[in-house]
Design a protein around this motif. Structure first.
Motif, PDB file in Angstrom:
ATOM      1  N   UNK A  14     -12.106  75.392 -17.243  1.00  0.00           N
ATOM      2  CA  UNK A  14     -11.700  73.388 -17.447  1.00  0.00           C
ATOM      3  C   UNK A  14     -11.211  73.624 -16.121  1.00  0.00           C
ATOM      4  N   UNK A  15     -10.600  74.307 -14.891  1.00  0.00           N
ATOM      5  CA  UNK A  15      -9.832  73.788 -13.798  1.00  0.00           C
ATOM      6  C   UNK A  15     -11.542  73.592 -12.883  1.00  0.00           C
ATOM      7  N   UNK A  16     -11.507  74.836 -13.083  1.00  0.00           N
ATOM      8  CA  UNK A  16     -13.062  74.949 -11.707  1.00  0.00           C
ATOM      9  C   UNK A  16     -13.789  73.788 -12.248  1.00  0.00           C
ATOM     10  N   UNK A  17     -13.562  73.483 -13.315  1.00  0.00           N
ATOM     11  CA  UNK A  17     -15.460  72.025 -13.666  1.00  0.00           C
ATOM     12  C   UNK A  17     -14.407  71.154 -13.514  1.00  0.00           C
ATOM     13  N   UNK A  18     -12.894  70.863 -13.284  1.00  0.00           N
ATOM     14  CA  UNK A  18     -12.555  69.405 -14.029  1.00  0.00           C
ATOM     15  C   UNK A  18     -13.149  68.106 -12.524  1.00  0.00           C
ATOM     16  N   UNK A  19     -13.037  68.869 -11.388  1.00  0.00           N
ATOM     17  CA  UNK A  19     -13.869  67.696 -10.806  1.00  0.00           C
ATOM     18  C   UNK A  19     -15.532  67.080 -11.242  1.00  0.00           C
ATOM     19  N   UNK A  20     -16.229  67.863 -12.320  1.00  0.00           N
ATOM     20  CA  UNK A  20     -17.707  67.492 -13.001  1.00  0.00           C
ATOM     21  C   UNK A  20     -16.987  67.002 -14.292  1.00  0.00           C
ATOM     22  N   UNK A  21     -16.169  67.419 -14.827  1.00  0.00           N
ATOM     23  CA  UNK A  21     -15.604  66.824 -15.686  1.00  0.00           C
ATOM     24  C   UNK A  21     -15.365  65.055 -15.907  1.00  0.00           C
ATOM     25  N   UNK A  22     -14.383  65.026 -14.332  1.00  0.00           N
ATOM     26  CA  UNK A  22     -13.530  63.440 -14.645  1.00  0.00           C
ATOM     27  C   UNK A  22     -14.954  62.668 -13.888  1.00  0.00           C
ATOM     28  N   UNK A  23     -16.022  62.792 -12.726  1.00  0.00           N
ATOM     29  CA  UNK A  23     -17.208  62.124 -12.776  1.00  0.00           C
ATOM     30  C   UNK A  23     -17.741  62.263 -14.040  1.00  0.00           C
ATOM     31  N   UNK A  24     -17.392  62.524 -14.628  1.00  0.00           N
ATOM     32  CA  UNK A  24     -18.646  62.948 -16.404  1.00  0.00           C
ATOM     33  C   UNK A  24     -17.493  61.558 -17.314  1.00  0.00           C
ATOM     34  N   UNK A  25     -15.878  62.221 -17.566  1.00  0.00           N
ATOM     35  CA  UNK A  25     -15.566  61.169 -17.943  1.00  0.00           C
ATOM     36  C   UNK A  25     -14.995  60.548 -17.737  1.00  0.00           C
ATOM     37  N   UNK A  26     -14.620  60.142 -16.644  1.00  0.00           N
ATOM     38  CA  UNK A  26     -13.121  58.919 -16.101  1.00  0.00           C
ATOM     39  C   UNK A  26     -14.586  57.977 -15.048  1.00  0.00           C
ATOM     40  N   UNK A  27     -15.191  58.634 -14.130  1.00  0.00           N
ATOM     41  CA  UNK A  27     -15.882  57.437 -13.414  1.00  0.00           C
ATOM     42  C   UNK A  27     -17.061  57.407 -13.672  1.00  0.00           C
ATOM     43  N   UNK A  28     -17.815  58.045 -14.454  1.00  0.00           N
ATOM     44  CA  UNK A  28     -19.362  57.954 -15.314  1.00  0.00           C
ATOM     45  C   UNK A  28     -20.452  58.025 -14.653  1.00  0.00           C
ATOM     46  N   UNK A  29     -19.838  59.053 -12.725  1.00  0.00           N
ATOM     47  CA  UNK A  29     -20.405  59.342 -12.269  1.00  0.00           C
ATOM     48  C   UNK A  29     -21.742  60.193 -12.349  1.00  0.00           C
ATOM     49  N   UNK A  33     -24.423  66.100 -20.464  1.00  0.00           N
ATOM     50  CA  UNK A  33     -25.097  66.862 -20.229  1.00  0.00           C
ATOM     51  C   UNK A  33     -24.528  68.099 -18.642  1.00  0.00           C
ATOM     52  N   UNK A  34     -24.503  66.866 -17.924  1.00  0.00           N
ATOM     53  CA  UNK A  34     -24.731  67.738 -16.774  1.00  0.00           C
ATOM     54  C   UNK A  34     -22.897  68.083 -15.992  1.00  0.00           C
ATOM     55  N   UNK A  35     -21.959  67.518 -16.556  1.00  0.00           N
ATOM     56  CA  UNK A  35     -20.652  67.811 -17.049  1.00  0.00           C
ATOM     57  C   UNK A  35     -20.412  69.187 -18.433  1.00  0.00           C
ATOM     58  N   UNK A  37     -22.514  70.902 -19.003  1.00  0.00           N
ATOM     59  CA  UNK A  37     -23.191  72.205 -18.197  1.00  0.00           C
ATOM     60  C   UNK A  37     -22.570  72.896 -17.396  1.00  0.00           C
ATOM     61  N   UNK A  38     -22.051  71.929 -16.210  1.00  0.00           N
ATOM     62  CA  UNK A  38     -21.242  73.171 -15.137  1.00  0.00           C
ATOM     63  C   UNK A  38     -19.882  73.213 -16.028  1.00  0.00           C
ATOM     64  N   UNK A  39     -19.098  72.853 -17.226  1.00  0.00           N
ATOM     65  CA  UNK A  39     -18.108  73.865 -17.542  1.00  0.00           C
ATOM     66  C   UNK A  39     -18.806  75.265 -18.057  1.00  0.00           C
ATOM     67  N   UNK A  40     -19.794  75.041 -18.769  1.00  0.00           N
ATOM     68  CA  UNK A  40     -20.285  75.925 -19.696  1.00  0.00           C
ATOM     69  C   UNK A  40     -20.730  77.288 -18.673  1.00  0.00           C
ATOM     70  N   UNK A  41     -20.742  77.014 -17.784  1.00  0.00           N
ATOM     71  CA  UNK A  41     -21.428  77.772 -16.063  1.00  0.00           C
ATOM     72  C   UNK A  41     -19.939  78.261 -15.945  1.00  0.00           C
ATOM     73  N   UNK A  42     -19.035  77.321 -16.068  1.00  0.00           N
ATOM     74  CA  UNK A  42     -17.758  78.061 -15.620  1.00  0.00           C
ATOM     75  C   UNK A  42     -16.609  78.481 -16.132  1.00  0.00           C
ATOM     76  N   UNK A  43     -17.667  79.176 -17.667  1.00  0.00           N
ATOM     77  CA  UNK A  43     -16.672  79.734 -18.220  1.00  0.00           C
ATOM     78  C   UNK A  43     -17.225  81.409 -17.990  1.00  0.00           C
ATOM     79  N   UNK A  44     -17.879  81.976 -17.707  1.00  0.00           N
ATOM     80  CA  UNK A  44     -18.629  83.419 -17.390  1.00  0.00           C
ATOM     81  C   UNK A  44     -17.428  83.543 -15.746  1.00  0.00           C
ATOM     82  N   UNK A  45     -17.767  82.344 -15.414  1.00  0.00           N
ATOM     83  CA  UNK A  45     -17.265  82.895 -13.400  1.00  0.00           C
ATOM     84  C   UNK A  45     -16.273  83.453 -14.365  1.00  0.00           C
TER      85      UNK A  45
END
Length: 99
Positions: A14-29, A33-35, A37-45
């Motif tokens: 969640x910390x690694x994907x926090x910029x993408x999650x912020x852009x998804x849920x707060x600023x809506x940029x 799906x993209x946000x 997916x980036x969280x899903x990729x960050x879990x194995x990393x």
């Protein structure tokens, strides 16, 4: 396996994907799906990063089993411990010396 369901792994993801999650849920940029997916990729990393960290630090704090016992260990005598002091010692203060 790598511990992908551990709290520390999910928290780091969640910390690694926090910029993408912020852009998804707060600023809506980003799309939802993209946000996610980036969280899903960050879990194995994060799991690989923490697995390497655990592998490096797993033996810290454990006694070394390869060391041979010292000759004093057989007799039960404790070795003499000494302390080296360099320079001048600090002057001792007494309670009567304080103004």
């Amino acid at each position: 396996m790598l511990g992908m369901a551990r709290f520390s792994t999910l928290f780091l993801a969640v910390v690694i994907a926090s910029p993408a999650l912020y852009a998804t849920f707060v600023t809506h940029h980003l799309d939802l799906q993209t946000g996610l997916l980036r969280l899903l990729i960050a879990v194995p990393v994060a799991a690989v990063m923490l697995a390497v960290f655990r592998m490096v630090t797993h033996s810290y704090g454990k006694p070394d089993k390869k060391r041979e016992p010292s000759p004093d260990a057989a007799t039960g005598d404790e070795p003499l411990r000494a302390e080296a002091v360099a320079g001048e010692p600090f002057p001792q203060r007494r309670a009567e010396d304080n103004p």
